[in-house]
Motif scaffolding. Structure first.
Motif, PDB file in Angstrom:
ATOM      1  N   LEU A  22       0.807  -1.217   0.000  1.00 15.71           N
ATOM      2  CA  LEU A  22       0.000   0.000   0.000  1.00 15.71           C
ATOM      3  C   LEU A  22       0.841   1.268   0.000  1.00 15.71           C
ATOM      4  N   GLU A  23       2.163   1.139  -0.088  1.00 18.55           N
ATOM      5  CA  GLU A  23       2.980   2.293  -0.462  1.00 18.55           C
ATOM      6  C   GLU A  23       2.543   2.766  -1.849  1.00 18.55           C
ATOM      7  N   ARG A  24       2.019   1.832  -2.654  1.00 19.39           N
ATOM      8  CA  ARG A  24       1.552   2.140  -4.013  1.00 19.39           C
ATOM      9  C   ARG A  24       0.040   1.897  -4.106  1.00 19.39           C
ATOM     10  N   VAL A  25      -0.698   2.496  -3.202  1.00 25.30           N
ATOM     11  CA  VAL A  25      -2.128   2.211  -3.111  1.00 25.30           C
ATOM     12  C   VAL A  25      -2.869   2.505  -4.415  1.00 25.30           C
ATOM     13  N   ASP A  26      -2.549   3.594  -5.094  1.00 24.91           N
ATOM     14  CA  ASP A  26      -3.245   3.926  -6.334  1.00 24.91           C
ATOM     15  C   ASP A  26      -3.044   2.832  -7.380  1.00 24.91           C
ATOM     16  N   ASP A  27      -1.827   2.298  -7.435  1.00 30.57           N
ATOM     17  CA  ASP A  27      -1.533   1.249  -8.408  1.00 30.57           C
ATOM     18  C   ASP A  27      -2.181  -0.070  -8.016  1.00 30.57           C
ATOM     19  N   VAL A  28      -2.201  -0.381  -6.721  1.00 29.83           N
ATOM     20  CA  VAL A  28      -2.876  -1.592  -6.253  1.00 29.83           C
ATOM     21  C   VAL A  28      -4.352  -1.556  -6.637  1.00 29.83           C
ATOM     22  N   VAL A  29      -4.990  -0.427  -6.375  1.00 28.81           N
ATOM     23  CA  VAL A  29      -6.413  -0.279  -6.688  1.00 28.81           C
ATOM     24  C   VAL A  29      -6.648  -0.401  -8.196  1.00 28.81           C
ATOM     25  N   GLN A  30      -5.775   0.218  -8.993  1.00 27.41           N
ATOM     26  CA  GLN A  30      -5.929   0.148 -10.447  1.00 27.41           C
ATOM     27  C   GLN A  30      -5.752  -1.272 -10.964  1.00 27.41           C
ATOM     28  N   ILE A  31      -4.720  -1.955 -10.494  1.00 27.99           N
ATOM     29  CA  ILE A  31      -4.465  -3.327 -10.943  1.00 27.99           C
ATOM     30  C   ILE A  31      -5.613  -4.246 -10.522  1.00 27.99           C
ATOM     31  N   ALA A  32      -6.047  -4.130  -9.274  1.00 29.00           N
ATOM     32  CA  ALA A  32      -7.152  -4.962  -8.790  1.00 29.00           C
ATOM     33  C   ALA A  32      -8.418  -4.713  -9.604  1.00 29.00           C
ATOM     34  N   GLY A  33      -8.684  -3.461  -9.927  1.00 31.25           N
ATOM     35  CA  GLY A  33      -9.860  -3.132 -10.726  1.00 31.25           C
ATOM     36  C   GLY A  33      -9.809  -3.759 -12.104  1.00 31.25           C
ATOM     37  N   ILE A  34      -8.644  -3.741 -12.723  1.00 23.52           N
ATOM     38  CA  ILE A  34      -8.488  -4.340 -14.049  1.00 23.52           C
ATOM     39  C   ILE A  34      -8.682  -5.855 -13.973  1.00 23.52           C
ATOM     40  N   LEU A  35      -8.103  -6.493 -12.958  1.00 26.62           N
ATOM     41  CA  LEU A  35      -8.260  -7.938 -12.802  1.00 26.62           C
ATOM     42  C   LEU A  35      -9.728  -8.313 -12.597  1.00 26.62           C
ATOM     43  N   LYS A  36     -10.441  -7.499 -11.837  1.00 32.42           N
ATOM     44  CA  LYS A  36     -11.867  -7.765 -11.601  1.00 32.42           C
ATOM     45  C   LYS A  36     -12.682  -7.612 -12.884  1.00 32.42           C
ATOM     46  N   LEU A  37     -12.239  -6.760 -13.802  1.00 32.56           N
ATOM     47  CA  LEU A  37     -12.928  -6.636 -15.091  1.00 32.56           C
ATOM     48  C   LEU A  37     -12.840  -7.920 -15.886  1.00 32.56           C
TER      49      LEU A  37
END
Length: 213
Positions: A88-103
């Protein structure tokens, strides 16, 4: 390596597996962490020089997604953001990657293993950003009180880190279906019992992890 799994008490790039069926895939995003835990292997010189999870540079979101595109997401039992540093040092990237995987696969279970200090790192409440993207968040409790927690973690945020981690735990419950606090079994049965009582008060699950040399 970016995508890895645990295999025979070691780390292995998932590209080296014979089969990916039901594999738990870990995403290694950063070496950065606000803590310097006394029990963490990352503190030893040997690990810093030779461990394969140590990143020469942080992968971009595009690079991580390109790695995932090499595989069939339907094979994966779970994706976990957990590497050499605090994801979560890279929270924005974690959220973006997780969102793409969920798509690509809506029912793909996604977990974050974290020290729970993201709100201190980013100076804002990041927990609403996890909604709909993260299914489980596993937070390192480490100790039953603030003094021992600080002695163990040596967080750069000081002794207030313990309460911040507990606050993060409570906030996460609003947006993440499964919230877990973890301790390592070497703290002993008495302290584990104290941690269990704390988890009962917070309404979250306690998981006791085995210590690995």
């Amino acid at each position: 390596m970016i995508l890895y799994t645990l295999y025979e008490n070691s780390y292995i790039d998932i590209a080296h597996l014979e089969t990916l069926k039901d594999v738990h895939v870990y995403v290694n995003l950063t070496n950065r962490c606000p803590c310097a835990c006394t029990f963490c292997l990352r503190q030893t010189k040997e690990m810093l020089e030779s461990n394969s999870l140590w990143l020469e540079r942080e992968p971009s979101v595009d690079e991580v997604i390109q790695e995932f595109q090499k595989y069939d997401l339907d094979d994966f039992a779970e994706v976990i953001f957990c590497g050499f540093g605090e994801p979560l040092e890279r929270v924005d990237d974690v959220v973006q990657i997780a969102g793409i995987l969920k798509l690509y696969r809506r029912d793909l279970p996604i977990r974050i293993n974290t020290n729970g200090l993201a709100n201190l790192i980013h100076k804002r409440d990041i927990t609403p950003e996890l909604k709909g993207r993260i299914d489980t968040i596993s937070i390192s409790l480490n100790a039953p009180d603030a003094k021992e927690y600080y002695e163990l973690t040596r967080s750069r945020f000081g002794i207030e880190s313990f309460q911040a981690m507990l606050d993060f735990t409570v906030l996460s419950k609003q947006y993440v279906p499964h919230v877990v606090l973890t301790v390592v079994d070497i703290i002993g049965s008495e302290k584990i019992a104290q941690c269990q009582s704390l988890c009962d008060e917070l309404g979250v699950t306690l998981r006791v992890r085995p210590f690995e040399e």
